[in-house]
Design a protein around this motif. Structure first.
Motif, PDB file in Angstrom:
ATOM      1  N   ARG A 162     -19.836  74.069 -76.088  1.00  0.00           N
ATOM      2  CA  ARG A 162     -19.074  73.606 -74.818  1.00  0.00           C
ATOM      3  C   ARG A 162     -19.071  74.624 -73.993  1.00  0.00           C
ATOM      4  O   ARG A 162     -19.082  75.788 -74.058  1.00  0.00           O
ATOM      5  CB  ARG A 162     -17.747  73.296 -75.359  1.00  0.00           C
ATOM      6  CG  ARG A 162     -17.718  71.940 -76.272  1.00  0.00           C
ATOM      7  CD  ARG A 162     -16.053  71.629 -76.368  1.00  0.00           C
ATOM      8  NE  ARG A 162     -15.271  72.648 -76.825  1.00  0.00           N
ATOM      9  CZ  ARG A 162     -13.917  72.696 -77.119  1.00  0.00           C
ATOM     10  NH1 ARG A 162     -13.353  71.461 -76.858  1.00  0.00           N
ATOM     11  NH2 ARG A 162     -13.243  73.469 -77.482  1.00  0.00           N
ATOM     12  N   PRO A 163     -19.349  74.342 -72.659  1.00  0.00           N
ATOM     13  CA  PRO A 163     -18.920  75.234 -71.625  1.00  0.00           C
ATOM     14  C   PRO A 163     -17.472  75.699 -71.655  1.00  0.00           C
ATOM     15  O   PRO A 163     -16.461  75.293 -72.203  1.00  0.00           O
ATOM     16  CB  PRO A 163     -18.976  74.521 -70.151  1.00  0.00           C
ATOM     17  CG  PRO A 163     -19.939  73.103 -70.721  1.00  0.00           C
ATOM     18  CD  PRO A 163     -19.436  72.839 -72.130  1.00  0.00           C
ATOM     19  N   SER A 164     -17.352  77.044 -71.133  1.00  0.00           N
ATOM     20  CA  SER A 164     -16.114  77.868 -71.300  1.00  0.00           C
ATOM     21  C   SER A 164     -14.993  77.258 -70.645  1.00  0.00           C
ATOM     22  O   SER A 164     -15.252  76.537 -69.419  1.00  0.00           O
ATOM     23  CB  SER A 164     -16.468  79.135 -70.782  1.00  0.00           C
ATOM     24  OG  SER A 164     -15.039  79.907 -70.791  1.00  0.00           O
ATOM     25  N   ARG A 165     -14.062  76.910 -70.896  1.00  0.00           N
ATOM     26  CA  ARG A 165     -12.807  76.255 -69.897  1.00  0.00           C
ATOM     27  C   ARG A 165     -12.051  77.443 -69.237  1.00  0.00           C
ATOM     28  O   ARG A 165     -11.152  77.072 -68.681  1.00  0.00           O
ATOM     29  CB  ARG A 165     -11.921  75.841 -71.096  1.00  0.00           C
ATOM     30  CG  ARG A 165     -12.493  74.453 -71.742  1.00  0.00           C
ATOM     31  CD  ARG A 165     -11.513  73.636 -72.595  1.00  0.00           C
ATOM     32  NE  ARG A 165     -10.466  74.125 -72.912  1.00  0.00           N
ATOM     33  CZ  ARG A 165      -9.595  73.670 -73.742  1.00  0.00           C
ATOM     34  NH1 ARG A 165      -9.798  72.668 -74.394  1.00  0.00           N
ATOM     35  NH2 ARG A 165      -8.195  74.364 -73.762  1.00  0.00           N
ATOM     36  N   MET A 166     -12.376  78.649 -69.535  1.00  0.00           N
ATOM     37  CA  MET A 166     -11.916  79.751 -69.058  1.00  0.00           C
ATOM     38  C   MET A 166     -12.090  79.692 -67.033  1.00  0.00           C
ATOM     39  O   MET A 166     -13.293  79.563 -66.973  1.00  0.00           O
ATOM     40  CB  MET A 166     -12.263  81.181 -69.180  1.00  0.00           C
ATOM     41  CG  MET A 166     -11.612  82.185 -68.803  1.00  0.00           C
ATOM     42  SD  MET A 166     -12.269  83.500 -69.643  1.00  0.00           S
ATOM     43  CE  MET A 166     -12.165  85.085 -68.316  1.00  0.00           C
ATOM     44  N   GLN A 167     -11.069  79.676 -66.462  1.00  0.00           N
ATOM     45  CA  GLN A 167     -11.457  79.761 -65.277  1.00  0.00           C
ATOM     46  C   GLN A 167     -11.514  80.956 -64.173  1.00  0.00           C
ATOM     47  O   GLN A 167     -10.679  81.971 -64.630  1.00  0.00           O
ATOM     48  CB  GLN A 167     -10.349  78.704 -64.340  1.00  0.00           C
ATOM     49  CG  GLN A 167     -10.165  77.455 -65.018  1.00  0.00           C
ATOM     50  CD  GLN A 167      -9.808  76.355 -63.965  1.00  0.00           C
ATOM     51  OE1 GLN A 167      -9.622  76.572 -62.839  1.00  0.00           O
ATOM     52  NE2 GLN A 167     -10.162  75.192 -64.468  1.00  0.00           N
ATOM     53  N   LEU A 168     -12.103  81.283 -63.394  1.00  0.00           N
ATOM     54  CA  LEU A 168     -12.099  82.574 -62.594  1.00  0.00           C
ATOM     55  C   LEU A 168     -11.415  82.369 -61.502  1.00  0.00           C
ATOM     56  O   LEU A 168     -11.054  81.432 -60.846  1.00  0.00           O
ATOM     57  CB  LEU A 168     -13.654  82.784 -62.163  1.00  0.00           C
ATOM     58  CG  LEU A 168     -14.745  82.865 -63.077  1.00  0.00           C
ATOM     59  CD1 LEU A 168     -15.916  83.241 -62.738  1.00  0.00           C
ATOM     60  CD2 LEU A 168     -14.365  84.280 -64.155  1.00  0.00           C
TER      61      LEU A 168
END
Length: 74
Positions: free
Chosen positions: A67-73
């Protein structure tokens, strides 16, 4: 015991698979081919079987399935 080589790019892993199968084609034993690239004999034999059954295309790297990372920049 030798540490396995860390491959960071899919292209690097793919190249190792291609070259290991090429060593098999030249008559090198699975254990020797695996040792040359710092991989296990089991992996080298699996790559050889994949190439035999599906051709060189079977050795190509696949797109990441995670899955795409759920971490937000910020």
């Amino acid at each position: 015991m030798r540490r396995p080589r860390q491959l960071t790019q899919p292209a690097q892993s793919e190249q190792v698979r291609f070259e290991t199968v090429e060593l098999f084609a030249q008559g090198m034993a699975p254990q020797q081919a695996a040792r040359r690239w710092g991989t296990s004999r089991k992996s080298a034999c699996a790559w050889h079987a994949r190439c035999r059954d599906g051709g060189v295309e079977a050795l190509r790297s696949k797109d990441p399935s995670a899955r795409p990372s759920r971490m937000q920049l910020c």
